[in-house]
Design an enzyme around this catalytic site. Structure first.
Site, mmCIF file in Angstrom:
data_model
loop_
_atom_site.group_PDB
_atom_site.id
_atom_site.type_symbol
_atom_site.label_atom_id
_atom_site.label_comp_id
_atom_site.label_asym_id
_atom_site.label_seq_id
_atom_site.Cartn_x
_atom_site.Cartn_y
_atom_site.Cartn_z
ATOM 1 N N GLN A 144 0.759 -1.140 -0.146
ATOM 2 C CA GLN A 144 0.091 -0.063 -0.067
ATOM 3 C C GLN A 144 0.819 1.209 0.030
ATOM 4 O O GLN A 144 0.631 2.120 -0.788
ATOM 5 C CB GLN A 144 -0.988 -0.007 1.135
ATOM 6 C CG GLN A 144 -2.094 -0.983 1.090
ATOM 7 C CD GLN A 144 -3.041 -1.139 2.095
ATOM 8 O OE1 GLN A 144 -2.595 -0.740 3.360
ATOM 9 N NE2 GLN A 144 -4.627 -0.837 1.872
ATOM 10 N N GLY A 159 -10.108 -7.796 -1.639
ATOM 11 C CA GLY A 159 -10.001 -7.572 0.041
ATOM 12 C C GLY A 159 -8.573 -7.170 0.568
ATOM 13 O O GLY A 159 -8.631 -7.045 1.659
ATOM 14 N N LYS A 178 -6.980 -2.394 -1.910
ATOM 15 C CA LYS A 178 -6.453 -1.592 -3.150
ATOM 16 C C LYS A 178 -7.162 -0.062 -3.068
ATOM 17 O O LYS A 178 -6.540 0.646 -3.403
ATOM 18 C CB LYS A 178 -6.910 -2.102 -4.315
ATOM 19 C CG LYS A 178 -6.140 -3.487 -4.701
ATOM 20 C CD LYS A 178 -6.703 -3.951 -5.763
ATOM 21 C CE LYS A 178 -8.072 -4.694 -5.961
ATOM 22 N NZ LYS A 178 -8.140 -5.859 -5.225
ATOM 23 N N SER A 179 -8.539 0.130 -2.761
ATOM 24 C CA SER A 179 -8.984 1.276 -2.880
ATOM 25 C C SER A 179 -8.459 2.276 -2.002
ATOM 26 O O SER A 179 -7.988 3.614 -2.314
ATOM 27 C CB SER A 179 -10.370 1.272 -2.132
ATOM 28 O OG SER A 179 -11.064 0.139 -2.659
ATOM 29 N N CYS A 223 -0.203 -29.380 -4.717
ATOM 30 C CA CYS A 223 -0.871 -28.200 -3.812
ATOM 31 C C CYS A 223 -1.553 -27.122 -4.398
ATOM 32 O O CYS A 223 -1.287 -26.677 -5.694
ATOM 33 C CB CYS A 223 0.678 -27.576 -3.210
ATOM 34 S SG CYS A 223 0.005 -26.077 -2.377
ATOM 35 N N CYS A 240 2.383 -23.323 1.890
ATOM 36 C CA CYS A 240 0.865 -23.837 2.232
ATOM 37 C C CYS A 240 0.455 -23.891 3.318
ATOM 38 O O CYS A 240 -0.791 -23.661 3.859
ATOM 39 C CB CYS A 240 0.606 -24.789 0.995
ATOM 40 S SG CYS A 240 -1.242 -25.213 0.985
ATOM 41 N N CYS A 300 -4.573 -26.551 2.054
ATOM 42 C CA CYS A 300 -5.457 -27.209 0.968
ATOM 43 C C CYS A 300 -5.573 -28.687 1.178
ATOM 44 O O CYS A 300 -4.804 -29.158 1.849
ATOM 45 C CB CYS A 300 -4.818 -26.636 -0.355
ATOM 46 S SG CYS A 300 -3.305 -27.885 -0.893
ATOM 47 N N CYS A 346 -2.240 -30.554 0.400
ATOM 48 C CA CYS A 346 -1.173 -30.661 1.269
ATOM 49 C C CYS A 346 -1.513 -31.370 2.720
ATOM 50 O O CYS A 346 -0.934 -31.958 3.565
ATOM 51 C CB CYS A 346 -0.716 -29.312 1.459
ATOM 52 S SG CYS A 346 0.274 -28.650 -0.085
HETATM 53 N N1 LIG Z 1 -4.032 -0.986 6.002
HETATM 54 C C1 LIG Z 1 -5.311 -1.323 6.119
HETATM 55 N N2 LIG Z 1 -5.488 -1.922 7.673
HETATM 56 C C2 LIG Z 1 -6.781 -2.378 8.026
HETATM 57 N N3 LIG Z 1 -7.917 -2.368 6.950
HETATM 58 C C3 LIG Z 1 -7.807 -1.921 5.761
HETATM 59 C C4 LIG Z 1 -6.355 -1.578 5.485
HETATM 60 N N4 LIG Z 1 -6.547 -1.238 4.103
HETATM 61 C C5 LIG Z 1 -7.734 -1.662 3.449
HETATM 62 N N5 LIG Z 1 -8.493 -2.055 4.616
HETATM 63 C C6 LIG Z 1 -10.008 -2.523 4.775
HETATM 64 O O1 LIG Z 1 -9.935 -3.807 3.772
HETATM 65 C C7 LIG Z 1 -11.127 -3.933 3.342
HETATM 66 C C8 LIG Z 1 -10.965 -4.095 1.761
HETATM 67 O O2 LIG Z 1 -10.250 -3.116 1.201
HETATM 68 P P1 LIG Z 1 -10.870 -2.770 -0.224
HETATM 69 O O3 LIG Z 1 -12.233 -2.750 -0.581
HETATM 70 O O4 LIG Z 1 -10.107 -1.619 -0.540
HETATM 71 O O5 LIG Z 1 -10.313 -3.972 -0.946
HETATM 72 P P2 LIG Z 1 -10.040 -3.947 -2.526
HETATM 73 O O6 LIG Z 1 -8.596 -4.694 -2.588
HETATM 74 O O7 LIG Z 1 -10.235 -3.165 -3.194
HETATM 75 O O8 LIG Z 1 -10.814 -5.405 -2.511
HETATM 76 P P3 LIG Z 1 -12.042 -5.910 -4.143
HETATM 77 O O9 LIG Z 1 -10.986 -6.066 -5.057
HETATM 78 O O10 LIG Z 1 -12.819 -6.852 -3.471
HETATM 79 O O11 LIG Z 1 -12.536 -4.472 -4.320
HETATM 80 C C9 LIG Z 1 -11.902 -2.762 3.596
HETATM 81 O O12 LIG Z 1 -12.837 -2.878 4.623
HETATM 82 C C10 LIG Z 1 -10.695 -1.761 3.923
HETATM 83 O O13 LIG Z 1 -11.372 -0.581 4.762
#
Ligand SMILES: Nc1ncnc2c1ncn2[C@@H]1O[C@H](COP(=O)(O)OP(=O)(O)OP(=O)(O)O)[C@@H](O)[C@H]1O
Length: 740
Positions: free
Chosen positions: A85, A105, A108-109, A442, A460, A464, A467
């Site tokens: 990040q 998850g 990325k956002s 695996c 792993c 899975c 494994c």
């Molecule tokens: N550094 C961090 N520490 C804790 N929580 C985080 C951190 N970065 C992001 N999050 C949380 O993780 C969750 C997933 O983040 P986000 O929606 O950005 O994932 P994504 O990679 O965009 O997933 P997708 O591909 O499903 O859209 C969110 O609830 C976000 O608030």
């Protein structure tokens, strides 16, 4: 003259065989070439990673660093950053192009939302779905960040207000979301972007789901291609591409399309250590699949939240109905359910009022529920990317969660008839078939290879099915059986008949339409599951291929000879298929590393899966009252059982071979090991019995718990079945005696 004729015939024959060899070598060359490219790319990526790439961008002494760390906590309430990040944010804040590949998850956002707050001007976010934008805007509003979207539903007033904000240096708007269609189709909007750029307010272009640019990707969207002009139009605007899934080939393609050949590439590991990957063989009957699934949910995931992915809307409705009838709180979600109802179901699921969502892939992007404990695929996905992404919706809270695929050969054709017109549609489906057909590798290693990541399978951590279960595959030469398949196909073609996979299997087994059966070809003494396996591998290896025909109602897949069919016919190629080696060890008590309480006791071994049906019990126990008699080997002469009739103990030769695999032809290269006496700890723990009346549950993981189980045993000499009870099993050793 005869001499010349003879020589001519021989010359032709030799030329033919040389052609076959050349073709074979060319194919091998092509596949090695492809692998070489993949490996080069992996090594390039890993060396650039170990260069200054990560280190340089991992610092916290940039001019924006303090502000970044402060806003991270005060606005987003995030205390520490996840891998990649910080690097990504630093690169994009430096106005450089970047691509971030991070699992679903992963977070990325944040990598563009936080920089948007720190930058002057507006961040333009291209996102594939309006619902995705809405979700993100809702979250941003909660954080007090000014964000909006422009789509077809926007009123004139809204458009006007947004356009003004784009040029107004005092405007609070930080993020503007649009679909790729909006960019591609609205010249007026492009003109406004030009002005925003001239005014120095176009701070960044973010492209979510950036893999959609490439037609080699699994979700190609033609309008994403338009984004290729953005770098030319706005050379100073840094581009940040985000995706959860992109193969090396797709990434290279995307870089070309977006004109960002030198962009920084950050790849978070695909690995989600908390996800347990598993494939189960799907029973042929719908009801049977449902009862397995109900048992699974009841035992392993009682009161836990999950998703069941289905192939069609109808299938998802039927599965929902069945699950409900079995007392599972399930809700159905697909594209044809009214929007209001969909939102209700989604909300009830988020609030845990509905535990299981049964859905098509329409239930997808933007799902952000942390405690999804399982994702079950009732039918296979259309690509590894889809499978990975859909499965990845489990365990966003980093707690142990399960990703289970129910695989059935027939489902491959349901998918292939849907996607065969896409550029890589068939390859994608075969990728999933290959993953499911694998019986020993695996699962993470397979996923890693697919995504071009270096992977050490020891990482792993037994998360899975392969494994965790210590299964062993054994390659067997089934060239003869493969040639039989081609004979049936050739005869069908010579008599102008088309043959589906189902009909082929029937004809091979001597059932079904008489005209498809081949005279003189005896049905193989091999189970249907194994025959399906062989045909699956023939498809994967190009010995046969699918041929699609349209009817007014649907598309039908027929099987025809593939490009490599002649190699098999001439035996210049062998068909080797991996089958489960019967000498499979039971994991010892310690070997189960599952962490969740539910998984400790509820995980089933693969025994129920067709190829792995247990048929034999190890007879041995140091602690048993028969220990004086028993040897240490399962083939040991001292192996004792008591027969049902006589009640006397009798030496039995345990059966190693499959009773139904006599027809498998073991060539030189893959000759099956004879049933030798092998003294090893593995042997003494081995069991091939299927307990009667007990389901296949994790009791196997503790071999002591085998005690008392009633089992079927086949006498190797007589072939007779008898019931036996397992007794006196130590921690890892077993003995069986008669039930009477
Ligand atoms: N550094 C961090 N520490 C804790 N929580 C985080 C951190 N970065 C992001 N999050 C949380 O993780 C969750 C997933 O983040 P986000 O929606 O950005 O994932 P994504 O990679 O965009 O997933 P997708 O591909 O499903 O859209 C969110 O609830 C976000 O608030």
């Amino acid at each position: 003259m005869d001499v010349y004729r003879k020589e001519l015939a021989e010359t032709k024959k030799e030329l033919d065989s040389i052609s076959v060899e050349i073709d074979s070598l060319l194919q091998r060359q092509a596949s090695l070439q492809q692998r070489k490219t993949e490996l080069d790319s992996i090594l390039r990526q890993s060396s650039s990673k170990s260069d200054d790439n990560d280190k340089k961008w991992d610092k916290q002494d940039f001019v924006w660093s303090n502000n970044l760390l402060e806003k991270m906590g005060s606005v987003f309430n995030i205390q520490t950053l996840r891998p990649m990040q910080l690097q990504t944010m630093n690169v994009t804040m430096s106005s450089k192009d970047c691509m971030l590949i991070m699992p679903t998850g992963g977070g990325k956002s944040l990598c563009f939302q936080l920089p948007a707050l720190l930058s002057k001007g507006i961040t333009l976010v291209v996102s594939p779905l309006v619902s995705l934008m809405e979700d993100q805007i809702m979250v941003l509003e909660k954080y007090g960040i000014d964000a909006t979207k422009l789509d077809a539903s926007a009123s004139k007033e809204k458009v006007k207000a947004v356009q003004e904000a784009m040029l107004d240096k005092n405007a609070s708007l930080k993020l503007l979301y649009v679909t790729p269609e909006k960019l591609a189709k609205s010249k007026r909007f492009m003109a406004k972007l030009e002005k925003m750029y001239q005014a120095g307010r176009f701070s960044r272009l973010v492209i979510d789901e950036v893999h959609c640019c490439s037609q080699w990707g699994h979700d190609f969207r033609p309008d994403y291609k338009f984004l290729g002009i953005m770098k030319r139009q706005f050379p100073e605007v840094p581009i940040l591409g985000l995706t959860a899934t992109a193969t090396t080939k797709v990434l290279e393609d995307v870089k070309k399309i977006l004109n960002i050949p030198n962009c920084h590439l950050f790849k978070a590991s695909f690995n989600r250590p908390n996800l347990f990957y598993e494939v189960k063989v799907k029973p042929s009957a719908f009801k049977e699949t449902i009862s397995e699934m109900v048992e699974l949910i009841d035992k392993r995931f009682r009161n836990k939240s999950g998703i069941v992915y289905c192939f069609t809307q109808k299938e998802s409705e039927e599965v929902t109905k069945e699950l409900r009838q079995h007392g599972i709180k399930a809700g159905c979600y697909h594209a044809n359910i009214p929007t209001k109802q969909k939102s209700q179901i989604h909300e009830m699921w988020l609030a845990d009022k509905i535990l299981v969502i049964v859905a098509t892939v329409a239930f997808g992007m933007g799902i952000d529920k942390p405690n999804v404990r399982f994702v079950i695929h009732h039918s296979i996905s259309k690509s590894m990317e889809n499978l990975y992404q859909e499965s990845g919706r489990a365990g966003r809270d980093d707690q142990r969660s399960d990703c289970i695929v129910y695989y059935r050969f027939a489902d491959v054709f349901k998918q292939s008839t849907m996607v065969f017109t896409e550029q890589t549609g068939l390859d994608n489906v075969y990728g999933v078939m290959s993953y499911c057909l694998d019986i020993s590798k695996c699962r993470r290693a397979s996923i890693a290879r697919h995504f071009g990541e270096l992977w050490d399978k020891s990482q792993c951590n037994k998360m899975c099915d392969h494994c965790n279960k210590d299964t062993e595959g054994e390659k067997r030469d089934v060239t003869k059986l493969g040639k039989n398949v081609l004979t049936i196909i050739d005869q069908a073609s010579a008599t102008d008949q088309r043959i589906t996979a189902l009909k082929l299997l029937d004809a091979w087994e001597g059932k079904g339409a008489g005209s498809l059966k081949v005279r003189g070809l005896d049905p193989p003494k091999v189970s249907r599951d194994k025959l399906e396996r062989i045909i699956g591998h023939m498809l994967l290896q190009g010995f046969i291929r699918e041929d699609f025909h349209f009817t007014p109602y649907n598309t039908i897949s027929y099987l025809v000879a593939g490009a490599k069919a002649n190699f098999l016919k001439s035996e210049s190629a062998k068909l080797a298929v991996e089958f489960l080696n019967k000498r499979r060890s039971l994991p010892t008590q310690n070997s189960n590393t599952h962490t969740s309480p539910s998984s400790q006791s509820d995980h089933k071994p693969l025994a129920k899966q067709s190829d792995t049906k247990l048929k034999l019990v190890v007879i041995n126990s140091e602690n048993s009252k028969f220990s004086n008699f028993t040897g240490t080997s399962i083939q040991g002469e001292n192996d004792l059982t008591k027969t049902k009739k006589s009640g006397k103990f009798k030496r039995k030769k345990p059966v190693i071979d499959d009773s139904d695999s006599d027809d498998l032809d073991f060539g030189e290269e893959f000759k099956r090991k004879p049933a030798v006496k092998k003294k090893s700890s593995r042997d003494t723990r081995y069991s091939e019995y299927e307990p009667i009346g007990t389901s296949h549950n994790n009791d196997y993981l503790n071999s002591e718990s085998l005690n008392g189980n009633l089992c079927k045993h086949q006498d190797a000499e007589s072939g007779n079945d008898s019931d036996v009870i397992i007794e006196n099993v130590g921690k890892s050793k077993a003995i069986m005696i008669d039930s009477e």
